[in-house]
Design a protein around this motif. Sequence first.
Motif, short mmCIF file in Angstrom:
data_model
loop_
_atom_site.label_atom_id
_atom_site.label_comp_id
_atom_site.label_asym_id
_atom_site.label_seq_id
_atom_site.Cartn_x
_atom_site.Cartn_y
_atom_site.Cartn_z
N UNK A 223 0.85 -1.19 0.00
CA UNK A 223 0.00 0.00 0.00
C UNK A 223 0.88 1.24 0.00
N UNK A 224 0.59 2.15 -0.92
CA UNK A 224 1.27 3.44 -0.97
C UNK A 224 0.28 4.49 -0.48
N UNK A 225 0.68 5.27 0.51
CA UNK A 225 -0.18 6.29 1.11
C UNK A 225 0.39 7.66 0.82
N UNK A 226 -0.49 8.57 0.37
CA UNK A 226 -0.10 9.95 0.15
C UNK A 226 -1.04 10.89 0.88
N UNK A 227 -0.50 11.89 1.56
CA UNK A 227 -1.31 12.88 2.27
C UNK A 227 -1.24 14.20 1.51
N UNK A 228 -2.39 14.90 1.41
CA UNK A 228 -2.47 16.13 0.61
C UNK A 228 -3.15 17.23 1.40
N UNK A 276 -6.72 15.39 2.79
CA UNK A 276 -7.10 14.23 1.98
C UNK A 276 -5.98 13.21 1.98
N UNK A 277 -6.36 11.98 1.79
CA UNK A 277 -5.39 10.88 1.73
C UNK A 277 -5.73 10.00 0.54
N UNK A 278 -4.70 9.56 -0.18
CA UNK A 278 -4.84 8.57 -1.24
C UNK A 278 -4.19 7.27 -0.81
N UNK A 279 -4.89 6.16 -1.07
CA UNK A 279 -4.38 4.82 -0.78
C UNK A 279 -4.30 4.05 -2.09
N UNK A 280 -3.13 3.62 -2.46
CA UNK A 280 -2.96 2.81 -3.67
C UNK A 280 -2.52 1.42 -3.28
N UNK A 281 -3.21 0.41 -3.80
CA UNK A 281 -2.82 -0.97 -3.56
C UNK A 281 -2.08 -1.50 -4.77
N UNK A 305 2.01 16.05 -2.86
CA UNK A 305 1.73 15.40 -1.58
C UNK A 305 2.60 15.98 -0.47
N UNK A 306 2.00 16.13 0.69
CA UNK A 306 2.76 16.55 1.87
C UNK A 306 3.79 15.49 2.23
N UNK A 307 3.41 14.24 2.04
CA UNK A 307 4.31 13.10 2.20
C UNK A 307 3.69 11.88 1.51
N UNK A 308 4.52 10.93 1.17
CA UNK A 308 4.08 9.68 0.55
C UNK A 308 4.97 8.56 1.04
N UNK A 309 4.35 7.50 1.56
CA UNK A 309 5.11 6.39 2.13
C UNK A 309 4.52 5.06 1.67
N UNK A 310 5.33 4.00 1.80
CA UNK A 310 4.88 2.65 1.46
C UNK A 310 4.73 1.82 2.72
#
Length: 461
Positions: A223-228, A276-281, A305-310
């Motif tokens: 899962x890749x998470x990005x915060x905006x 907002x948050x995006x979740x990519x699988x 994105x403010x940050x993006x992590x896996x």
Amino acid sequence: MRELAAALPDSTLVTDADVLASLGHDDAEWAPVGRPLAAVRATSADEVQAVVRECAARRIPVVTRGAGTGLSGGANAVDGCLVLDVSRMNRILEIDTENLIAVVQPGVVNNDLKAAVAEHGLWYPPDPASAPWSTIGGNVSTNAGGLCCLKYGVTRDYVLGMEVVMGGPAGEYGSRVRLGRRTTKGVAGYDLTSLFVGSEGTFGVVTEITLKLRPAPVAEPRTVVGAFDSLVAAGAAVALVTSRGLAPAALELLDRACMQAVEDWKHLGIEPGAEAMLLARIDAPGDAGAAEADAMAAAFREAGALWAEQSTDAVEAEALFDVRRLAYPALERLGPVLTEDLCVPRSAVPEMLATIEKIGHRHGVRIATIAHAGDGNLHPLLITEPGDEAARVAAQAAFEELLQAAIAAGGTVTGEHGVGLLKRAGMRDELGPSVLSLQRAVKRTLDPLDLFNPGKVVGED
């Protein structure tokens, strides 16, 4: 009632007013509900046939329901109808591991089917957020999608055939007809199976479904998470992911209100500091999966994105998606929720997200947004205080304006929840009179008595 009871001696005929009230509607907020005459909890196709025959002889409308998890009023009773509850028809009849097929009754719960086929190393991909409760029959009725439909398709892509009890050109009402096939390919005649998928019970009663399966995924998901800092920025990231040809198994969006509601309810340790948050699988195996995850995180960052992590392991990857699944029930705790189901071209997602915010401000309505953002399917959730009549009126006005905005953006008024009662006006505006006339002609041909779920979808007001 005496005639029905005598004609259906082996069925469970329900007449208790409180039970009828519970069976007479789905989860759509403020959709009209009629008073049913009775209900039957069917346990077999033979019982369904008997119900349809007796109701047709007496011109009693038949409204079919499963688990009642719908969000458009499609399973709501009409005055004087018989509610046909098929949730007890819940047997998995066959799992064919050689041909990757399952045959099920309509009352089988989506997650129960997933668990059963997983024991054979197989997978049924359609996964609406209601999968722990919604039934396959209901999923077929609305052509349900879900989180994984971006990469793996919606319910229609997995329905090979079905058995239906119907009337019209099939013969007398109560005729049992098999549609479709068990083969991977088949173009003999018109595709009546696909016609029934998404028809919301207006053509007949589905009593058995033949489904295509896939081998179970072999890779551990990432899962890749990005915060905006805004919904629009998250929408821009979706557009960038699309333009780069990235193909995650799912790409989901939650706004701050959704994240906060989940945290207040479940105390998962979410810190919703972003808007907002995006979740990519990512489910590609090995190095390909790692490269895709890196590319996804890079796209999020480039979009602002403010940050993006896996995620670091499969447990963490699944836990992050649990937040998405919990969003709707968490918001329901706050008050009545009127749920939208818009779908726009993926390139129009940023603009549509901005429009949702503007409509909410204009009407003074609190809107929380979740979305299958990767395919443009947005779910603005309009939240009101219990018993606040002015807020209800404002929410319904905002609801209708959102439908028009989706049409103006080149989209559709419903991506997966169905038309039911709530979206009929919007559907008519989207389709136009010529297409609407064609659809009504199909309904009259297959159901000349207007027996099945009258007034829904293309039905008259």
